[in-house]
Motif scaffolding. Structure first.
Motif, short mmCIF file in Angstrom:
data_model
loop_
_atom_site.label_atom_id
_atom_site.label_comp_id
_atom_site.label_asym_id
_atom_site.label_seq_id
_atom_site.Cartn_x
_atom_site.Cartn_y
_atom_site.Cartn_z
N ASN A 52 -3.62 1.60 4.97
CA ASN A 52 -3.22 2.21 3.70
C ASN A 52 -4.37 2.25 2.70
O ASN A 52 -4.43 3.15 1.86
CB ASN A 52 -2.02 1.47 3.10
N VAL A 53 -5.28 1.29 2.80
CA VAL A 53 -6.48 1.32 1.95
C VAL A 53 -7.31 2.55 2.29
O VAL A 53 -7.80 3.26 1.40
CB VAL A 53 -7.31 0.03 2.12
N VAL A 54 -7.47 2.82 3.57
CA VAL A 54 -8.21 4.00 4.02
C VAL A 54 -7.55 5.28 3.50
O VAL A 54 -8.22 6.18 2.99
CB VAL A 54 -8.31 4.03 5.56
N LEU A 55 -6.23 5.35 3.62
CA LEU A 55 -5.51 6.53 3.16
C LEU A 55 -5.67 6.76 1.67
O LEU A 55 -5.86 7.90 1.21
CB LEU A 55 -4.02 6.42 3.52
N MET A 56 -5.58 5.71 0.88
CA MET A 56 -5.74 5.86 -0.57
C MET A 56 -7.12 6.41 -0.92
O MET A 56 -7.26 7.29 -1.78
CB MET A 56 -5.51 4.51 -1.27
N ASN A 57 -8.14 5.92 -0.23
CA ASN A 57 -9.49 6.43 -0.46
C ASN A 57 -9.62 7.89 -0.05
O ASN A 57 -10.22 8.69 -0.77
CB ASN A 57 -10.51 5.57 0.30
N GLN B 14 -9.48 5.63 -6.52
CA GLN B 14 -10.40 4.51 -6.60
C GLN B 14 -9.59 3.24 -6.38
O GLN B 14 -8.68 2.94 -7.16
CB GLN B 14 -11.10 4.47 -7.96
N VAL B 15 -9.88 2.54 -5.31
CA VAL B 15 -9.12 1.34 -4.96
C VAL B 15 -9.91 0.12 -5.41
O VAL B 15 -11.04 -0.11 -4.96
CB VAL B 15 -8.82 1.27 -3.46
N LYS B 16 -9.34 -0.68 -6.29
CA LYS B 16 -10.00 -1.87 -6.82
C LYS B 16 -9.38 -3.11 -6.22
O LYS B 16 -8.17 -3.32 -6.30
CB LYS B 16 -9.90 -1.90 -8.34
N GLY C 35 0.79 -1.22 0.00
CA GLY C 35 0.00 0.00 0.00
C GLY C 35 0.82 1.27 0.00
O GLY C 35 0.29 2.35 -0.24
N GLN C 36 2.13 1.17 0.21
CA GLN C 36 2.96 2.37 0.26
C GLN C 36 3.05 3.05 -1.11
O GLN C 36 2.97 4.28 -1.20
CB GLN C 36 4.37 2.03 0.76
N HIS C 37 3.19 2.27 -2.16
CA HIS C 37 3.20 2.85 -3.50
C HIS C 37 1.82 3.40 -3.85
O HIS C 37 1.71 4.44 -4.51
CB HIS C 37 3.62 1.80 -4.53
N GLY C 38 0.78 2.72 -3.41
CA GLY C 38 -0.57 3.20 -3.65
C GLY C 38 -0.83 4.54 -2.99
O GLY C 38 -1.39 5.46 -3.59
N VAL C 39 -0.41 4.67 -1.74
CA VAL C 39 -0.56 5.94 -1.02
C VAL C 39 0.24 7.04 -1.69
O VAL C 39 -0.25 8.16 -1.89
CB VAL C 39 -0.14 5.77 0.45
N THR D 222 -6.41 5.36 -10.09
CA THR D 222 -6.98 4.05 -9.80
C THR D 222 -5.87 3.13 -9.31
O THR D 222 -4.85 2.97 -9.99
CB THR D 222 -7.64 3.44 -11.04
N ILE D 223 -6.07 2.53 -8.16
CA ILE D 223 -5.08 1.64 -7.56
C ILE D 223 -5.64 0.23 -7.47
O ILE D 223 -6.73 0.02 -6.94
CB ILE D 223 -4.68 2.10 -6.14
N PHE D 224 -4.91 -0.74 -8.01
CA PHE D 224 -5.29 -2.14 -7.91
C PHE D 224 -4.50 -2.78 -6.76
O PHE D 224 -3.28 -2.61 -6.66
CB PHE D 224 -4.98 -2.87 -9.22
N MET D 225 -5.22 -3.52 -5.92
CA MET D 225 -4.58 -4.12 -4.75
C MET D 225 -5.18 -5.49 -4.50
O MET D 225 -6.40 -5.70 -4.63
CB MET D 225 -4.79 -3.22 -3.52
N GLY D 226 -4.32 -6.45 -4.18
CA GLY D 226 -4.78 -7.81 -3.92
C GLY D 226 -5.63 -7.90 -2.67
O GLY D 226 -5.41 -7.17 -1.69
N SER D 227 -6.60 -8.80 -2.68
CA SER D 227 -7.52 -8.95 -1.55
C SER D 227 -6.78 -9.33 -0.27
O SER D 227 -7.09 -8.82 0.82
CB SER D 227 -8.58 -10.00 -1.88
#
Length: 473
Positions: A219-224, A229-231, A187-191, A205-210
């Protein structure tokens, strides 16, 4: 047209993408070189790589020749790297390469980037003398190496990833792109990407594994919150990367694929390294200011290689500086559940480039494992693959437990909480320090902060204590 491009994306990734009929390129298997023990001398006069005898005298020449090939547009580090992609994508990658070459020498772009790195990212980051950690590794005679931390954890966003993200988002805007797609593991690159896109007003748009979303919820919260858009993609980082590539390929004219790792088709590995190289450049300058010389040893964790290359690249031609990369051995490197690509992988093609890979006898890509989510990827940088083969860099492994211990150790001794990824580099000090002469200057890249991992560390620590108490009773 999009469906046609979707097929191209499947060809790029060269791996299982949910279809049992999709197989990667047959791997070119090689015999892995044995890893050197920490107390073995680094002053070898000769060594052999791929049946080529390389002497200490010719090593720098070998490196220079590799970079000359790279600058000629081949994107090759020895036999590694390249572009294993459909012909339709070559034009797009050529445009990206041409634009990269322009901005690397454009005073206006570089001035804007320098300002952003200083005022937004917070550079330069400190080269911190870890006094108590240094004391921890002194022997009975009070002797031992001096340990310094390159504090990339103090960057905006909490990791080295923002160095590359802000530069690439600036590049995307310059190319007229309206949206950015990226994949992230920890999630660091996503943030970092989401923050840079918010600053420069691009859709993200950020793709992240479940699995990764479950392990790194903060980090998911931060990206949002940053407007991305986190997929969620079933699987892990490698699966998220495949989906991000598919998304980009389906909209080449308006979207930009922002690589955060030093893998993928040329020029992606080179671009990421160039934008992360500021880490090593600052380290050289700061070392000269602090003790009037160069570091003796550089240590960094290795997932795909972005933070390691960021630190190492500046010193490639300084053959008196040891370069040590530390991979994730998982619970145990012998049980097959690890991320030690350079230690246990073989040569093949994945996500558009040739490098060492974790794969089975049939060439099927294997899943990677580490308690440091950002280290879970079955491939590695083509440049690090090359540096391994010619012996310029050394690569070792540490287990999940050793990384957990290193996390807690730095917390208690220095009041710093490192990311579990960076904790792998810190953990290797346990094996390295007893082998080093007194006064050796060691720089460890603290590539990220570990508040994202605090719950994991606490959970593992509590479970370990409970298990120990049960056995005692």
């Amino acid at each position: 047209m999009a469906s046609c491009y979707g097929q191209f994306a499947c060809n790029i990734v060269q791996a299982k993408l949910g279809s049992s009929n999709t197989t990667p390129m047959k791997p070119m298997r090689v015999i892995s070189l044995a890893l050197r023990s920490p107390n073995e001398t680094t002053k070898h006069e000769t060594f052999t790589s791929n049946n080529i005898v390389i002497t200490k005298k010719s090593l720098t020449k070998t490196l220079l020749e590799a970079e000359e090939r790279e600058s000629a547009g081949k994107g090759k580090f020895g036999k590694y790297g390249g572009r294993y992609v459909p012909e339709t994508l070559i034009t797009c990658l050529n445009k990206l390469e041409a634009e990269l070459n322009l901005v690397l020498h454009d005073p206006e772009f570089q001035a804007e980037l320098s300002t952003a790195l200083r005022d937004y990212v917070g550079r330069e980051t400190p080269l911190y003398f870890a006094q108590r950690l240094t004391n921890h590794y002194k022997n009975d005679y009070g002797q031992g190496p001096e340990i310094y931390l390159k504090r990339e954890d103090l960057n905006h966003g909490g990791a080295h990833k923002i160095n590359n993200a802000i530069a690439q988002v600036m590049l995307a805007r310059r190319m007229g792109r309206k949206s950015v797609v990226a994949a992230t593991g920890a999630g660091q690159h996503g943030v970092a990407t989401a923050a840079a896109c918010a600053k420069l007003s691009l859709e993200c748009t950020i793709f992240m594994g479940s699995r990764d979303m479950e392990r790194q919820p903060s980090n998911v919260v931060l990206m949002n919150l940053l407007g991305a858009q986190v997929k969620c993609i079933d699987g892990s980082f490698k699966d998220a990367t495949s989906e991000a590539i598919r998304s980009w390929v389906g909209n080449l004219e308006t979207s930009y694929y922002l690589a955060g790792t030093a893998v993928g088709p040329h020029p992606c590995p080179t671009m990421v390294r160039e934008f992360q190289a500021i880490i090593g450049k600052e380290t050289r300058k700061q070392a000269m200011e602090k003790w009037g010389g160069k570091p003796d040893v550089l240590v960094a964790c290795v997932g795909t290689g972005s933070n390691a290359l960021g630190l190492f690249h500046e010193f490639l031609r300084d053959e008196d500086v040891r370069l040590i990369g530390v991979e994730a051995a998982g619970a145990s490197i012998d049980d097959g559940r690890h991320s030690a690509t350079l230690a246990r992988g073989d040569v093949g093609v994945y996500h558009g480039a040739m490098s060492y890979l974790l794969q089975d006898e049939e060439g099927q890509i294997l899943g990677a494992h580490s308690i440091g989510v950002g280290l879970e990827y079955p491939g590695v940088s083509p440049e690090l693959s090359f540096l391994k083969d010619i012996g310029r860099a050394e690569f070792y492994t540490v287990t999940d437990q050793e990384a957990l211990d290193a996390y807690r150790r730095l917390c208690r001794l220095e009041g710093i909480f490192p990311a579990l990824e960076a904790s792998h580099a810190l953990a290797f000090l346990e094996k390295l320090c007893p082998t080093l002469p007194h006064g050796t200057k060691v720089v460890v890249n603290c590539s990220g902060r570990g508040d994202k991992d605090a719950a994991t560390v606490f959970e593992k620590t509590t479970a370990g204590l409970a298990n120990h108490k049960t056995k005692s009773t």
